[in-house]
Design a protein around this motif. Structure first.
Motif, PDB file in Angstrom:
ATOM      1  N   VAL A 206      39.850 -15.404  21.216  1.00 45.46           N
ATOM      2  CA  VAL A 206      40.352 -14.198  20.555  1.00 45.46           C
ATOM      3  C   VAL A 206      41.093 -13.320  21.558  1.00 45.46           C
ATOM      4  O   VAL A 206      42.200 -12.868  21.296  1.00 45.46           O
ATOM      5  CB  VAL A 206      39.203 -13.401  19.893  1.00 45.46           C
ATOM      6  CG1 VAL A 206      39.737 -12.155  19.204  1.00 45.46           C
ATOM      7  CG2 VAL A 206      38.449 -14.273  18.906  1.00 45.46           C
ATOM      8  N   TYR A 207      40.463 -13.089  22.738  1.00 42.53           N
ATOM      9  CA  TYR A 207      41.068 -12.238  23.769  1.00 42.53           C
ATOM     10  C   TYR A 207      40.937 -12.903  25.129  1.00 42.53           C
ATOM     11  O   TYR A 207      39.989 -13.634  25.388  1.00 42.53           O
ATOM     12  CB  TYR A 207      40.371 -10.873  23.839  1.00 42.53           C
ATOM     13  CG  TYR A 207      40.538 -10.032  22.601  1.00 42.53           C
ATOM     14  CD1 TYR A 207      41.758  -9.445  22.294  1.00 42.53           C
ATOM     15  CD2 TYR A 207      39.466  -9.822  21.743  1.00 42.53           C
ATOM     16  CE1 TYR A 207      41.905  -8.668  21.155  1.00 42.53           C
ATOM     17  CE2 TYR A 207      39.599  -9.045  20.611  1.00 42.53           C
ATOM     18  CZ  TYR A 207      40.825  -8.470  20.322  1.00 42.53           C
ATOM     19  OH  TYR A 207      40.964  -7.703  19.205  1.00 42.53           O
ATOM     20  N   GLU A 208      41.895 -12.564  26.018  1.00 45.04           N
ATOM     21  CA  GLU A 208      41.850 -13.025  27.403  1.00 45.04           C
ATOM     22  C   GLU A 208      42.109 -11.840  28.318  1.00 45.04           C
ATOM     23  O   GLU A 208      42.783 -10.881  27.950  1.00 45.04           O
ATOM     24  CB  GLU A 208      42.906 -14.103  27.647  1.00 45.04           C
ATOM     25  CG  GLU A 208      42.614 -15.406  26.943  1.00 45.04           C
ATOM     26  CD  GLU A 208      43.674 -16.469  27.220  1.00 45.04           C
ATOM     27  OE1 GLU A 208      44.806 -16.111  27.610  1.00 45.04           O
ATOM     28  OE2 GLU A 208      43.355 -17.647  27.046  1.00 45.04           O
ATOM     29  N   VAL A 209      41.567 -11.949  29.531  1.00 44.21           N
ATOM     30  CA  VAL A 209      41.747 -10.922  30.551  1.00 44.21           C
ATOM     31  C   VAL A 209      42.396 -11.573  31.767  1.00 44.21           C
ATOM     32  O   VAL A 209      42.134 -12.735  32.080  1.00 44.21           O
ATOM     33  CB  VAL A 209      40.391 -10.262  30.916  1.00 44.21           C
ATOM     34  CG1 VAL A 209      39.408 -11.264  31.478  1.00 44.21           C
ATOM     35  CG2 VAL A 209      40.580  -9.107  31.881  1.00 44.21           C
ATOM     36  N   SER A 210      43.250 -10.809  32.464  1.00 43.87           N
ATOM     37  CA  SER A 210      43.916 -11.357  33.646  1.00 43.87           C
ATOM     38  C   SER A 210      43.333 -10.743  34.912  1.00 43.87           C
ATOM     39  O   SER A 210      42.709  -9.681  34.871  1.00 43.87           O
ATOM     40  CB  SER A 210      45.425 -11.103  33.596  1.00 43.87           C
ATOM     41  OG  SER A 210      45.743  -9.833  34.097  1.00 43.87           O
ATOM     42  N   ASN A 211      43.585 -11.407  36.021  1.00 40.20           N
ATOM     43  CA  ASN A 211      43.120 -10.897  37.312  1.00 40.20           C
ATOM     44  C   ASN A 211      43.893  -9.650  37.741  1.00 40.20           C
ATOM     45  O   ASN A 211      43.530  -9.003  38.710  1.00 40.20           O
ATOM     46  CB  ASN A 211      43.212 -11.979  38.386  1.00 40.20           C
ATOM     47  CG  ASN A 211      44.626 -12.470  38.585  1.00 40.20           C
ATOM     48  OD1 ASN A 211      45.456 -12.427  37.683  1.00 40.20           O
ATOM     49  ND2 ASN A 211      44.900 -12.948  39.776  1.00 40.20           N
ATOM     50  N   LEU A 212      44.960  -9.295  37.015  1.00 44.31           N
ATOM     51  CA  LEU A 212      45.724  -8.085  37.298  1.00 44.31           C
ATOM     52  C   LEU A 212      45.292  -6.918  36.414  1.00 44.31           C
ATOM     53  O   LEU A 212      45.881  -5.842  36.457  1.00 44.31           O
ATOM     54  CB  LEU A 212      47.223  -8.340  37.112  1.00 44.31           C
ATOM     55  CG  LEU A 212      47.812  -9.437  37.991  1.00 44.31           C
ATOM     56  CD1 LEU A 212      49.302  -9.577  37.730  1.00 44.31           C
ATOM     57  CD2 LEU A 212      47.542  -9.162  39.460  1.00 44.31           C
ATOM     58  N   GLY A 213      44.262  -7.143  35.581  1.00 45.74           N
ATOM     59  CA  GLY A 213      43.717  -6.073  34.764  1.00 45.74           C
ATOM     60  C   GLY A 213      44.400  -5.898  33.420  1.00 45.74           C
ATOM     61  O   GLY A 213      44.324  -4.821  32.833  1.00 45.74           O
TER      62      GLY A 213
ATOM     63  N   MET B  88      50.574 -11.968  44.138  1.00 46.01           N
ATOM     64  CA  MET B  88      49.449 -12.640  43.527  1.00 46.01           C
ATOM     65  C   MET B  88      49.875 -13.158  42.147  1.00 46.01           C
ATOM     66  O   MET B  88      50.473 -12.437  41.374  1.00 46.01           O
ATOM     67  CB  MET B  88      48.273 -11.667  43.387  1.00 46.01           C
ATOM     68  CG  MET B  88      47.131 -12.219  42.582  1.00 46.01           C
ATOM     69  SD  MET B  88      45.773 -11.066  42.381  1.00 46.01           S
ATOM     70  CE  MET B  88      44.905 -11.354  43.884  1.00 46.01           C
ATOM     71  N   ARG B  89      49.571 -14.382  41.892  1.00 46.36           N
ATOM     72  CA  ARG B  89      49.914 -15.018  40.622  1.00 46.36           C
ATOM     73  C   ARG B  89      48.884 -14.610  39.563  1.00 46.36           C
ATOM     74  O   ARG B  89      47.680 -14.608  39.816  1.00 46.36           O
ATOM     75  CB  ARG B  89      49.906 -16.519  40.801  1.00 46.36           C
ATOM     76  CG  ARG B  89      50.436 -17.270  39.617  1.00 46.36           C
ATOM     77  CD  ARG B  89      50.708 -18.717  39.999  1.00 46.36           C
ATOM     78  NE  ARG B  89      51.162 -19.432  38.838  1.00 46.36           N
ATOM     79  CZ  ARG B  89      50.367 -20.091  38.002  1.00 46.36           C
ATOM     80  NH1 ARG B  89      49.081 -20.153  38.247  1.00 46.36           N
ATOM     81  NH2 ARG B  89      50.851 -20.711  36.961  1.00 46.36           N
ATOM     82  N   GLU B  90      49.365 -14.266  38.392  1.00 46.73           N
ATOM     83  CA  GLU B  90      48.474 -13.828  37.321  1.00 46.73           C
ATOM     84  C   GLU B  90      47.726 -15.015  36.722  1.00 46.73           C
ATOM     85  O   GLU B  90      48.333 -16.028  36.388  1.00 46.73           O
ATOM     86  CB  GLU B  90      49.270 -13.103  36.241  1.00 46.73           C
ATOM     87  CG  GLU B  90      48.405 -12.404  35.238  1.00 46.73           C
ATOM     88  CD  GLU B  90      49.188 -11.434  34.386  1.00 46.73           C
ATOM     89  OE1 GLU B  90      48.565 -10.519  33.830  1.00 46.73           O
ATOM     90  OE2 GLU B  90      50.421 -11.582  34.260  1.00 46.73           O
ATOM     91  N   GLN B  91      46.411 -14.867  36.607  1.00 46.85           N
ATOM     92  CA  GLN B  91      45.556 -15.884  36.006  1.00 46.85           C
ATOM     93  C   GLN B  91      44.862 -15.266  34.793  1.00 46.85           C
ATOM     94  O   GLN B  91      44.498 -14.087  34.825  1.00 46.85           O
ATOM     95  CB  GLN B  91      44.487 -16.355  36.997  1.00 46.85           C
ATOM     96  CG  GLN B  91      45.033 -16.965  38.245  1.00 46.85           C
ATOM     97  CD  GLN B  91      43.914 -17.207  39.266  1.00 46.85           C
ATOM     98  OE1 GLN B  91      42.738 -17.017  38.978  1.00 46.85           O
ATOM     99  NE2 GLN B  91      44.292 -17.624  40.446  1.00 46.85           N
ATOM    100  N   TRP B  92      44.663 -16.078  33.765  1.00 48.91           N
ATOM    101  CA  TRP B  92      44.041 -15.597  32.537  1.00 48.91           C
ATOM    102  C   TRP B  92      42.733 -16.340  32.290  1.00 48.91           C
ATOM    103  O   TRP B  92      42.652 -17.531  32.508  1.00 48.91           O
ATOM    104  CB  TRP B  92      44.976 -15.796  31.348  1.00 48.91           C
ATOM    105  CG  TRP B  92      46.175 -14.909  31.419  1.00 48.91           C
ATOM    106  CD1 TRP B  92      47.385 -15.222  31.975  1.00 48.91           C
ATOM    107  CD2 TRP B  92      46.269 -13.582  30.954  1.00 48.91           C
ATOM    108  NE1 TRP B  92      48.230 -14.156  31.868  1.00 48.91           N
ATOM    109  CE2 TRP B  92      47.572 -13.130  31.239  1.00 48.91           C
ATOM    110  CE3 TRP B  92      45.392 -12.713  30.310  1.00 48.91           C
ATOM    111  CZ2 TRP B  92      48.010 -11.853  30.907  1.00 48.91           C
ATOM    112  CZ3 TRP B  92      45.828 -11.443  29.984  1.00 48.91           C
ATOM    113  CH2 TRP B  92      47.119 -11.026  30.283  1.00 48.91           C
TER     114      TRP B  92
ATOM    115  N   ARG C  79      42.570  -4.554  39.265  1.00 50.59           N
ATOM    116  CA  ARG C  79      42.846  -5.901  39.763  1.00 50.59           C
ATOM    117  C   ARG C  79      41.537  -6.511  40.272  1.00 50.59           C
ATOM    118  O   ARG C  79      40.687  -5.816  40.826  1.00 50.59           O
ATOM    119  CB  ARG C  79      43.872  -5.848  40.880  1.00 50.59           C
ATOM    120  CG  ARG C  79      45.234  -5.343  40.441  1.00 50.59           C
ATOM    121  CD  ARG C  79      46.126  -5.104  41.630  1.00 50.59           C
ATOM    122  NE  ARG C  79      46.328  -6.333  42.368  1.00 50.59           N
ATOM    123  CZ  ARG C  79      47.489  -6.969  42.448  1.00 50.59           C
ATOM    124  NH1 ARG C  79      48.545  -6.489  41.846  1.00 50.59           N
ATOM    125  NH2 ARG C  79      47.588  -8.081  43.150  1.00 50.59           N
ATOM    126  N   ALA C  80      41.392  -7.810  40.089  1.00 49.42           N
ATOM    127  CA  ALA C  80      40.151  -8.486  40.483  1.00 49.42           C
ATOM    128  C   ALA C  80      39.876  -8.352  41.980  1.00 49.42           C
ATOM    129  O   ALA C  80      38.726  -8.233  42.389  1.00 49.42           O
ATOM    130  CB  ALA C  80      40.207  -9.962  40.087  1.00 49.42           C
TER     131      ALA C  80
END
Length: 179
Positions: free
Chosen positions: A14-21, A1-5, A103-104
Motif C-alpha cells: 500500500v505504502y513505501e518509505v525511502s531512505n531520503l524520508g 546517495m541513491r534513493e531506496q524504497w 534521511r536514514a
C-alpha cells in the motif's frame, strides 16, 4: 546517495518509505466498468504523499488502510524500515538536531537521556522563555532572586502571575538554573 524504497510494516503493497524520508503510495490495479458496460482493469501510478509539519518541526503523514486513517511520524517510518525495530525505552534521535531531516543516515536510536543531551548540545532543547507557556522570562530571574528574604514567595508570585511554588523553585535553583 541513491534513493531506496522499502514497504512500510503493516502497510505492505500500500505504502513505501525511502531512505531520503519520502513516502509514496504503491501502484495498484483497479477494476471498473466502462461506460459501455465492459469490465476493465487499470493500473494507478504511485503518488508521493503530502507531509505535514508539526509545531515542533517533526513531519507526519496520513496513512489510510481499510477505512482507517492513522497519522505517523516520518522519522519513525524511516527508522523502522532502514535501521530496524526500535528497542524498548529508546527514542529516535536526529544526528543534526533538525526534526525535518528524516534521511536514514541522519537517524539513530538513543536512550531518552542521550537524546536529551544531544538536544541541549544542538540548542533545540526547549527551556526558559523558549517554552511558549512560560510566564517568566530570563530577564525577570535576577530580580526575583533579589527579592529572596525580603518578600514572601506569595507576594513575588502575585507580581509575576505565577504560583509561590514557582518562585520557591527559582530561589532554590531548581528552575531557571542556567540564568
Amino acid at each position: 546517495m541513491r534513493e531506496q524504497w522499502r514497504a512500510i510494516e503493516g502497510y505492505q503493497s500500500v505504502y513505501e518509505v525511502s531512505n531520503l524520508g519520502r513516502i509514496k503510495s504503491c501502484a495498484k490495479w483497479l477494476a471498473f466498468t466502462s461506460k459501455r458496460g465492459r469490465r476493465c482493469v487499470r493500473r494507478t501510478a504511485p503518488k508521493f504523499l503530502a507531509l505535514q509539519t508539526l509545531p515542533a518541526g517533526y513531519r507526519i503523514v496520513q496513512l489510510h488502510l481499510d477505512g482507517q486513517r492513522v497519522a505517523r511520524t516520518v522519522h519513525s517510518l524511516v527508522a523502522a524500515a532502514f535501521i530496524g525495530s526500535r528497542p524498548e525505552k529508546y527514542d529516535i534521535a536526529h544526528y543534526d538536531g533538525n526534526p525535518a531531516n528524516n534521511r536514514a543516515d541522519n537517524l539513530r536510536y538513543a536512550t531518552r537521556r542521550e537524546n536529551h543531551r544531544h538536544k541541549i548540545r544542538h540548542g533545540t532543547h526547549a527551556h526558559g522563555s523558549r517554552i511558549k507557556q512560560a510566564k517568566l522570562r530570563e530577564q525577570h530571574i535576577p530580580t526575583i532572586r533579589g527579592y529572596r528574604g525580603r518578600l514572601s514567595a506569595a507576594v513575588v508570585g502575585a507580581l509575576y502571575g505565577v504560583s509561590p511554588g514557582t518562585i520557591e523553585r527559582v530561589w532554590r535553583g531548581v528552575s531557571w538554573r542556567y540564568v
